[in-house]
Design an enzyme around this catalytic site. Sequence first.
Site, PDB file in Angstrom:
ATOM      1  N   ARG A   6       0.975  -1.244  -0.067  1.00 27.85           N
ATOM      2  CA  ARG A   6      -0.008   0.516   0.138  1.00 27.85           C
ATOM      3  C   ARG A   6       1.192   1.459   0.001  1.00 27.85           C
ATOM      4  O   ARG A   6       2.243   1.377   0.738  1.00 27.85           O
ATOM      5  CB  ARG A   6      -1.053  -0.197   1.190  1.00 27.85           C
ATOM      6  CG  ARG A   6      -1.964   1.139   1.493  1.00 27.85           C
ATOM      7  CD  ARG A   6      -2.996   1.635   2.354  1.00 27.85           C
ATOM      8  NE  ARG A   6      -3.342   0.317   2.844  1.00 27.85           N
ATOM      9  CZ  ARG A   6      -4.478  -0.873   3.569  1.00 27.85           C
ATOM     10  NH1 ARG A   6      -3.499   0.142   5.316  1.00 27.85           N
ATOM     11  NH2 ARG A   6      -5.229  -1.273   3.443  1.00 27.85           N
ATOM     12  N   ARG A  58      -1.629   6.801   9.888  1.00 25.63           N
ATOM     13  CA  ARG A  58      -1.839   6.378   8.508  1.00 25.63           C
ATOM     14  C   ARG A  58      -2.253   7.422   6.800  1.00 25.63           C
ATOM     15  O   ARG A  58      -1.559   8.308   7.876  1.00 25.63           O
ATOM     16  CB  ARG A  58      -3.333   6.124   7.971  1.00 25.63           C
ATOM     17  CG  ARG A  58      -3.538   4.649   9.029  1.00 25.63           C
ATOM     18  CD  ARG A  58      -2.318   3.247   9.311  1.00 25.63           C
ATOM     19  NE  ARG A  58      -2.250   2.197   9.378  1.00 25.63           N
ATOM     20  CZ  ARG A  58      -3.067   0.812   9.305  1.00 25.63           C
ATOM     21  NH1 ARG A  58      -4.010   1.446   8.099  1.00 25.63           N
ATOM     22  NH2 ARG A  58      -3.495   0.305   9.645  1.00 25.63           N
ATOM     23  N   CYS A  72     -15.016  -2.681  -0.143  1.00 25.64           N
ATOM     24  CA  CYS A  72     -13.764  -3.632   0.549  1.00 25.64           C
ATOM     25  C   CYS A  72     -13.539  -4.749  -0.789  1.00 25.64           C
ATOM     26  O   CYS A  72     -14.041  -4.955  -1.421  1.00 25.64           O
ATOM     27  CB  CYS A  72     -13.726  -3.221   2.022  1.00 25.64           C
ATOM     28  SG  CYS A  72     -14.800  -4.637   1.856  1.00 25.64           S
ATOM     29  N   CYS A  82     -17.007  -7.611   5.583  1.00 25.71           N
ATOM     30  CA  CYS A  82     -17.050  -8.003   7.541  1.00 25.71           C
ATOM     31  C   CYS A  82     -16.833  -6.609   8.410  1.00 25.71           C
ATOM     32  O   CYS A  82     -17.260  -5.547   7.390  1.00 25.71           O
ATOM     33  CB  CYS A  82     -15.535  -8.750   7.854  1.00 25.71           C
ATOM     34  SG  CYS A  82     -14.196  -7.685   8.540  1.00 25.71           S
ATOM     35  N   CYS A  84     -14.398  -1.478   6.546  1.00 30.43           N
ATOM     36  CA  CYS A  84     -12.809  -0.568   5.376  1.00 30.43           C
ATOM     37  C   CYS A  84     -13.951   0.300   3.939  1.00 30.43           C
ATOM     38  O   CYS A  84     -12.752   1.134   3.634  1.00 30.43           O
ATOM     39  CB  CYS A  84     -12.218  -1.143   4.449  1.00 30.43           C
ATOM     40  SG  CYS A  84     -11.658  -2.041   5.952  1.00 30.43           S
TER      41      CYS A  84
END
Length: 558
Positions: free
Chosen positions: A78, A147, A433, A478, A482
Amino acid sequence: MKIDSFSNKITMEEKIKEESRGLRGSIIESVKDELSGGISDKDQIIIKFHGLYQQDDRDIREYRAKKKLDRLFSFMIRLRIPGGFIKSKQWLSIHQISEINSTGVIKVTSRQTIQLHGLIKSNIKPTIQFFNISKLDSIATCGDINRNVICSTYSRTHYKKILTYASKISKMFLPKTRAYYEIWLDEKKILEKENKEPIYKKSYLPRKFKIAIAIPPNNDVDVFANDIGLIAIIDSDKKKLKGFNISVGGGLSTTHGNSKTYSRLGTIIGFYDSEEKILRIVYEILTIQRDYGNRSDRKFARLKYTIDNYGIEWFKKELENRIGFSLKKERPFFFTERCDYFGWIQDDMKLWNYTIFIENGLVFDRVNLKLKSALLKIAEYEICNFLFTCNQNITLTDIHAKNKKTIQSILDEYGIVNYMNHVSSIRKNSMACVALNTCPLALAEGQRYFPHLISKIEFILNKYKLGKEEIIIRMTGCPNGCSRPYLAEIGFVGVSYGRYNLYLGGDPEGTRLNKLYKKNMDESSILKELDQFFNCFQKEKLDGEKFGNFSIRKQWVI
Ligand code: SRM
Ligand code: SF4
């Protein structure tokens, strides 16, 4: 203040970080080991701080287990791209590496950057070295650290000002260790004591930390989903940036079956104007989280829990003690939307920008839509920059009028204009996501399945002549959230294969969390339910009323 609510026992991750010798661990040895395609468990934790995740192909996990084969390991990388801005030449590098070392698909993420999947272990180093030549890195894009800093992209007038904040914040919070340079770029090791981490100390942060900058009235970054949100206050006459409202403690992730976990929107604690002071405030918010965040249970380690545990008043006081001045009163602002402005837009500098809808951020060539080839060809001309949006789309930006035709003809030739003319409103407002087959945490499909579900939803909307409705709709595999499904007007959160919890009632502006409507739904029950909702919406909606607000008025969720 609750003093004893976080236990003193630290997690395994804390010990691993502490003993990692400045994020070095035994990554060099693990990568060299030819007996496995993976790396050691401890290094899997450390390597995240270098922007890398060990994954395996979950589609064939069971098959390989039956054959007594090891999992088919590969790595995801990433990139760190503050504010989502890169030059054409950098896109060319991403394209090239994606062809040689990854699956070939370029993923634009919901935090304005790029992921490549499927790197085999021996290709990590050449990939990072190649990116480095193009001034791209993957430092601190994962792990318990600040991040990728995101910012609004829609405002052609203010984007560049905001981008400098995103870049400065990103730089300020980079780890000081030279581990990344030594391991991947063969930098000669210097004395470890010179690698002291003044900000992060030995154990870095208790958990990931996220910062976003928004420019009202468009909340295209979902600012309240972040640990820190800076909301730009613009002088409406002079169009000057006056400063920022500061919000703290946003975070979305929940855990199925654990009612103590929750999504939380950021709380605005005040305003400040000067750049120097804003950077100081941001810095000290992070140090409070470093010092007070929960290091004994990772489920409760985000800033939102620290704030709720100690109280927002305590937090503000602690912050003001650390910065040495008082925050000013928050300034009025309002959000009206969260969308990207697709197609051509000319900015104040008379430069042109073209935003392309990239379904779920996936750039690859399809039969009638040669997206990847088109972007390659455009980048080769080096007549625009690339901008990634938090809605997983791409804006080709800073295009001089004389070059507009060139880009237009490529967009036409490769099917993009035709596609943009036909893609529905609901699809343009959709986001999913990654989920299967790479995400180890996925319980259900995300980006591979959502386009098919959207097609079925389009059919229902058209039946009720609602095809032009802008409805923000999102799916995750999930409850980690995201693609920020908890801020959607219609949100799907994966529970198990083919089953989702359905959430309703987010607002179009991203200032209200949605609520759980029904659990564990399969596709046919989802479609049946949506059919009834849209039927009712068509009949009873008020002029201009949005679906999320309508769901609340109808009390479908309370
Ligand atoms: Fe995320 C973990 C993908 C944005 C909350 N996320 C993961 C991992 C790395 C799985 C893992 O830990 O092994 C996923 C990698 C899948 C893969 O195969 O690529 C993953 N997250 C993504 C991306 C790529 C989704 C996308 O399709 O765009 C986004 C990358 C963002 C980036 O560029 O940095 C992404 N993740 C988010 C967001 C949205 C945001 O930040 O605006 C959230 C919710 C907001 C929040 O943080 O509260 C989010 N991801 C999580 C969490 C839950 C964190 C928590 O507080 O508990 C995890 C799991 C974890 O950290 O333990 C996670
Ligand atoms: Fe994976 Fe869950 Fe994030 Fe989707 S929401 S990418 S399934 S962690």
